[in-house]
Design an enzyme around this catalytic site. Structure first.
Site, PDB file in Angstrom:
ATOM      1  N   CYS A 119      29.584  94.013 -97.196  1.00 21.06           N
ATOM      2  CA  CYS A 119      29.825  95.350 -97.723  1.00 21.06           C
ATOM      3  C   CYS A 119      30.871  96.007 -96.846  1.00 21.06           C
ATOM      4  CB  CYS A 119      28.522  96.151 -97.730  1.00 21.06           C
ATOM      5  SG  CYS A 119      28.722  97.666 -98.665  1.00 21.06           S
ATOM      6  N   GLY A 142      46.430  77.666 -74.393  1.00 18.68           N
ATOM      7  CA  GLY A 142      47.344  78.313 -75.334  1.00 18.68           C
ATOM      8  C   GLY A 142      48.031  77.386 -76.307  1.00 18.68           C
ATOM      9  N   GLU A 180      43.661  74.684 -69.102  1.00 18.87           N
ATOM     10  CA  GLU A 180      42.465  75.299 -69.697  1.00 18.87           C
ATOM     11  C   GLU A 180      42.584  75.382 -71.217  1.00 18.87           C
ATOM     12  OE1 GLU A 180      42.441  79.174 -67.953  1.00 18.87           O
ATOM     13  OE2 GLU A 180      41.660  78.481 -66.036  1.00 18.87           O
ATOM     14  N   PRO A 181      42.752  74.282 -71.908  1.00 16.44           N
ATOM     15  CA  PRO A 181      42.876  74.352 -73.363  1.00 16.44           C
ATOM     16  C   PRO A 181      41.534  74.632 -74.042  1.00 16.44           C
ATOM     17  CG  PRO A 181      42.902  72.071 -72.636  1.00 16.44           C
ATOM     18  CD  PRO A 181      42.813  72.908 -71.395  1.00 16.44           C
ATOM     19  N   GLY A 182      41.542  75.464 -75.038  1.00 17.15           N
ATOM     20  CA  GLY A 182      40.337  75.751 -75.810  1.00 17.15           C
ATOM     21  C   GLY A 182      40.560  75.378 -77.269  1.00 17.15           C
ATOM     22  N   ARG A 183      41.454  76.142 -77.917  1.00 14.70           N
ATOM     23  CA  ARG A 183      41.708  75.936 -79.344  1.00 14.70           C
ATOM     24  C   ARG A 183      42.133  74.505 -79.652  1.00 14.70           C
ATOM     25  NH1 ARG A 183      43.253  80.150 -82.547  1.00 14.70           N
ATOM     26  NH2 ARG A 183      43.921  81.285 -80.689  1.00 14.70           N
ATOM     27  N   TYR A 206      36.700  79.642 -81.601  1.00 18.76           N
ATOM     28  CA  TYR A 206      36.467  81.088 -81.694  1.00 18.76           C
ATOM     29  C   TYR A 206      35.783  81.464 -83.012  1.00 18.76           C
ATOM     30  CZ  TYR A 206      39.788  80.725 -77.889  1.00 18.76           C
ATOM     31  OH  TYR A 206      40.408  80.349 -76.721  1.00 18.76           O
TER      32      TYR A 206
HETATM   33  N1  LLP Z   1      42.367  80.416 -70.318  1.00 21.16           N
HETATM   34  C1  LLP Z   1      42.278  81.755 -70.389  1.00 21.16           C
HETATM   35  C2  LLP Z   1      42.314  82.539 -69.153  1.00 21.16           C
HETATM   36  C3  LLP Z   1      42.151  82.391 -71.642  1.00 21.16           C
HETATM   37  O1  LLP Z   1      42.083  83.720 -71.700  1.00 21.16           O
HETATM   38  C4  LLP Z   1      42.095  81.609 -72.818  1.00 21.16           C
HETATM   39  C5  LLP Z   1      41.905  82.234 -74.125  1.00 21.16           C
HETATM   40  C6  LLP Z   1      42.194  80.218 -72.689  1.00 21.16           C
HETATM   41  C7  LLP Z   1      42.332  79.654 -71.423  1.00 21.16           C
HETATM   42  C8  LLP Z   1      42.143  79.293 -73.875  1.00 21.16           C
HETATM   43  O2  LLP Z   1      43.223  79.514 -74.734  1.00 21.16           O
HETATM   44  P1  LLP Z   1      43.453  78.518 -75.984  1.00 21.16           P
HETATM   45  O3  LLP Z   1      43.831  77.151 -75.423  1.00 21.16           O
HETATM   46  O4  LLP Z   1      42.215  78.472 -76.741  1.00 21.16           O
HETATM   47  O5  LLP Z   1      44.573  79.139 -76.736  1.00 21.16           O
HETATM   48  N2  LLP Z   1      39.694  84.867 -80.501  1.00 21.16           N
HETATM   49  C9  LLP Z   1      41.094  84.544 -80.485  1.00 21.16           C
HETATM   50  C10 LLP Z   1      41.511  83.796 -79.251  1.00 21.16           C
HETATM   51  C11 LLP Z   1      41.222  84.482 -77.938  1.00 21.16           C
HETATM   52  C12 LLP Z   1      41.793  83.701 -76.781  1.00 21.16           C
HETATM   53  C13 LLP Z   1      41.260  84.183 -75.487  1.00 21.16           C
HETATM   54  N3  LLP Z   1      41.713  83.488 -74.311  1.00 21.16           N
HETATM   55  C14 LLP Z   1      41.440  83.724 -81.723  1.00 21.16           C
HETATM   56  O6  LLP Z   1      40.541  83.349 -82.490  1.00 21.16           O
HETATM   57  O7  LLP Z   1      42.597  83.443 -81.952  1.00 21.16           O
END
Ligand code: LLP
Length: 464
Positions: A368, A242, A288-291, A403
Site C-alpha cells: 500500500c 565496488g 572487500e567485494p560484496g555485490r 543487498y
Molecule cells: N567495503 C565497504 C567499506 C563498503 O561500504 C561496501 C559497500 C563494500 C565494501 C562492498 O561493496 P560492493 O562490492 O558490494 O559494491 N544497498 C546498496 C549498496 C550499498 C553498498 C554499501 N557499501 C545497493 O543495493 O546497491
C-alpha cells in the site's frame, strides 16, 4: 548476468532447477541461491587478482548477504569476511571465521563494538576518523590489549555510479586525505595500536576502472609518505569492493548507465594490481567485494497476483491510451532497493521464458504505497514480457542476491520471505519466512511487561 540461468522448454532454470516447478511446491515470494554460483564468483575474483598479485586476500563484504548458510559457503570457499557492525561481527564469529579472517569497517563504531573487536583480535579495525582512532587507542589501553588498525583514507576520486553509492568525493566515510599524515602520526605513536594498513573504498557498482587506477595511485602516494616518514612497512593496502555486475544487457545501455557494465574481474584486477606491482609489490592486497560475490548468486521468485488495464488520460481527461498492469507478491518489503535507489533488477516470466518479451506492462509490488512500482526497461516505465503474461505466472527477478535478504522489512505485515539454495543439484531451505507470530512478537501489548525477550538492546549487553 548470472551464468546459472538457462531456458529449457520455455521454462527458466536456475542452476539446473526449474524455478516455476519449485514455486508450485513452496509459497512465493522466495529467494533461490546457487552454491555453485557463489563459488564461481569467488573463484573468478581470486584467480584474477592472485594471478597478478600473489599476496591478495579477499574479505567478502557480509553486508551484501549475511545469511548464515551464505556465510558458511563463503568460509568453505577459503576467503575471509568484512563486517560493518557489531552484529555482523557476531554473525561472522558464529559462522566460524577466525579473528584473523575478519576486518571491521563502520562509520559510527560504538565503544562496545570496538571492545568486542579488540577482544576478538580481528585482523584490522578500519578506523574512520581521527576521533575514532583515539577511541580505539583508549579502549585498547583500558583493556591492556593491542588493537590491529588500518586507516580508512578518503582518496577523493569521482566515480560514475548511483549518487548514493559514491563514497570518495563528498561522501561521509573515511579520513580526509589532508589529515592522513596526522592519522599516521597518531597511529604510529600510540602504544596500544598496531598499524597494519590503509583502507579505501571508492563506492559500489563502479562501472569503469579509471577511478580504481587513480585511487590506488593516490593510496600508494599516501603509504609511501607514511612509510618514509615513520620508517615503517605497512602490511596491506585494502582497496575495498565496488566491482559492478551487469543488470542491463548491452543492447539497451545508455551512456553513463550504472546498471550496465562491460567489466570482468580481470579488468578490475589489472587496474588495481598494475600500480601495486610497480610501486610497492611487498604490500598484501586486501579486497572487500560484496555485490560481485552475492549479486548473481540468487533470483527472487514471485507470482503475479493481479492484473488490470488502466487508461492513460491527457490534461482534459480524454483517454489517450491504455496501460496493462501486473502486480506481483513482492515489493519493497522484499526487494528494498527497487524503491530506495530505484534499482533495476531484470525480470523474466519463468513460465514463458522462451517467448519473445515484447508486450509492455507496468509491473508493481503489492504494498500500500504508490511508489511500489518497479523501474521499467531502458528509459521506459514498462517491463517487457511475453504477450499472454497474466495472473498465476511466475515472475523471476534476476541477480538479486546482494543487498536483498539483508534489507527486507515487514511493511503491511507481510512476512519477510524465505530463501532456498541449490546445493549439488538438491534444494534446501536456508531461511524460513517470518511467521505471523514473528510480526507481533516485538510489540508490547497493553498490560504486558516489556523486556522479557532477548532483542537488539541485548546485543549491546552481549558486548563486553
Ligand atoms: N567495503 C565497504 C567499506 C563498503 O561500504 C561496501 C559497500 C563494500 C565494501 C562492498 O561493496 P560492493 O562490492 O558490494 O559494491 N544497498 C546498496 C549498496 C550499498 C553498498 C554499501 N557499501 C545497493 O543495493 O546497491
Amino acid at each position: 548476468m548470472t551464468t546459472s540461468l538457462e531456458i529449457r522448454d520455455d521454462r527458466l532454470h536456475f542452476d539446473g532447477l526449474d524455478v516455476a516447478d519449485l514455486a508450485r511446491q513452496v509459497p512465493t515470494p522466495f529467494f533461490l541461491f546457487s552454491a555453485r554460483q557463489i563459488a564461481a564468483n569467488i573463484d573468478a575474483l581470486r584467480t584474477a587478482f592472485t594471478r597478478r598479485h600473489t599476496a591478495t586476500e579477499i574479505f567478502y563484504a557480509s553486508k551484501a548477504c549475511s545469511n548464515m548458510w551464505f556465510l558458511n559457503a563463503v568460509l568453505r570457499s577459503g576467503i575471509n569476511v568484512e563486517v560493518n557492525a557489531g552484529g555482523e561481527l557476531i554473525k561472522a564469529l558464529r559462522a566460524a571465521f577466525a579473528p584473523r579472517q575478519i576486518v571491521f569497517n563502520g562509520v559510527a563504531k560504538t565503544v562496545a563494538e570496538i571492545e568486542l573487536a579488540v577482544q576478538t583480535g580481528v585482523r584490522a579495525i578500519i578506523v574512520d576518523s581521527l576521533f575514532e582512532l583515539e577511541r580505539v587507542a583508549d579502549v585498547a589501553a583500558r583493556r591492556q590489549q593491542r588493537a590491529n588498525v588500518a586507516l580508512r583514507i578518503d582518496v577523493d576520486v569521482p566515480t560514475l555510479t548511483h549518487p548514493g553509492l559514491a563514497t570518495t568525493h563528498g561522501g561521509k566515510a573515511g579520513i580526509d586525505r589532508d589529515d592522513a599524515p596526522a592519522a599516521f602520526d597518531l597511529a604510529v605513536s600510540s602504544a596500544w595500536i598496531d598499524l597494519r594498513g590503509m583502507h579505501m573504498h571508492i563506492g559500489s557498482q563502479i562501472t569503469s576502472v579509471e577511478p580504481y587506477v587513480r585511487a590506488v595511485e593516490t593510496a600508494l602516494d599516501i603509504i609511501d609518505a607514511a612509510e618514509q616518514q615513520h620508517g615503517i612497512d605497512l602490511e596491506h593496502l585494502n582497496a575495498g569492493g565496488g566491482f559492478a555486475i551487469v543488470y542491463r544487457s548491452a543492447a539497451v545501455c545508455q551512456p553513463a548507465d550504472y546498471f550496465c557494465s562491460t567489466l570482468a574481474a580481470d579488468d578490475y584486477a589489472e587496474a588495481i594490481c598494475a600500480a601495486l606491482e610497480r610501486r610497492n609489490p611487498r604490500l598484501t592486497l586486501f579486497l572487500e567485494p560484496g555485490r560481485s560475490i552475492a549479486g548473481t548468486a540468487a533470483v527472487l521468485v514471485t507470482t503475479v497476483e493481479n492484473e488490470k488495464t488502466k487508461g492513460v488520460r491527457d490534461a482534459s481527461g480524454k483517454r489517450v491510451g491504455d496501460e496493462r498492469w501486473l502486480t506481483v507478491d513482492a515489493g519493497f518489503n522484499t526487494l528494498l532497493e527497487h524503491t530506495n535507489y530505484r534499482w533495476y533488477y531484470p525480470a523474466v516470466v519463468a513460465t514463458r521464458a522462451g517467448q519473445p518479451a515484447t508486450a509492455p506492462f507496468r509491473l508493481a509490488g503489492p504494498l500500500c504505497d504508490g511508489g511500489d512500482v518497479f523501474a521499467g526497461d531502458g528509459d521506459t516505465p514498462f517491463r517487457h514480457f511475453p504477450e499472454g503474461t497474466s495472473v498465476g505466472d511466475i515472475v523471476v527477478f534476476i541477480d538479486t542476491g546482494a543487498y536483498s535478504l539483508e534489507m527486507m522489512n515487514p511493511y503491511n505485515a507481510r512476512p519477510r520471505a524465505a530463501a532456498y539454495a541449490v546445493v549439488d543439484g538438491d534444494v534446501r531451505q536456508i531461511r524460513e519466512p517470518d511467521t505471523f507470530e514473528d510480526m507481533v512478537m516485538h510489540d508490547v501489548p497493553p498490560g504486558a511487561a516489556a523486556g522479557s525477550r532477548d532483542h537488539p538492546a541485548s546485543l549491546r549487553t552481549e558486548f563486553p
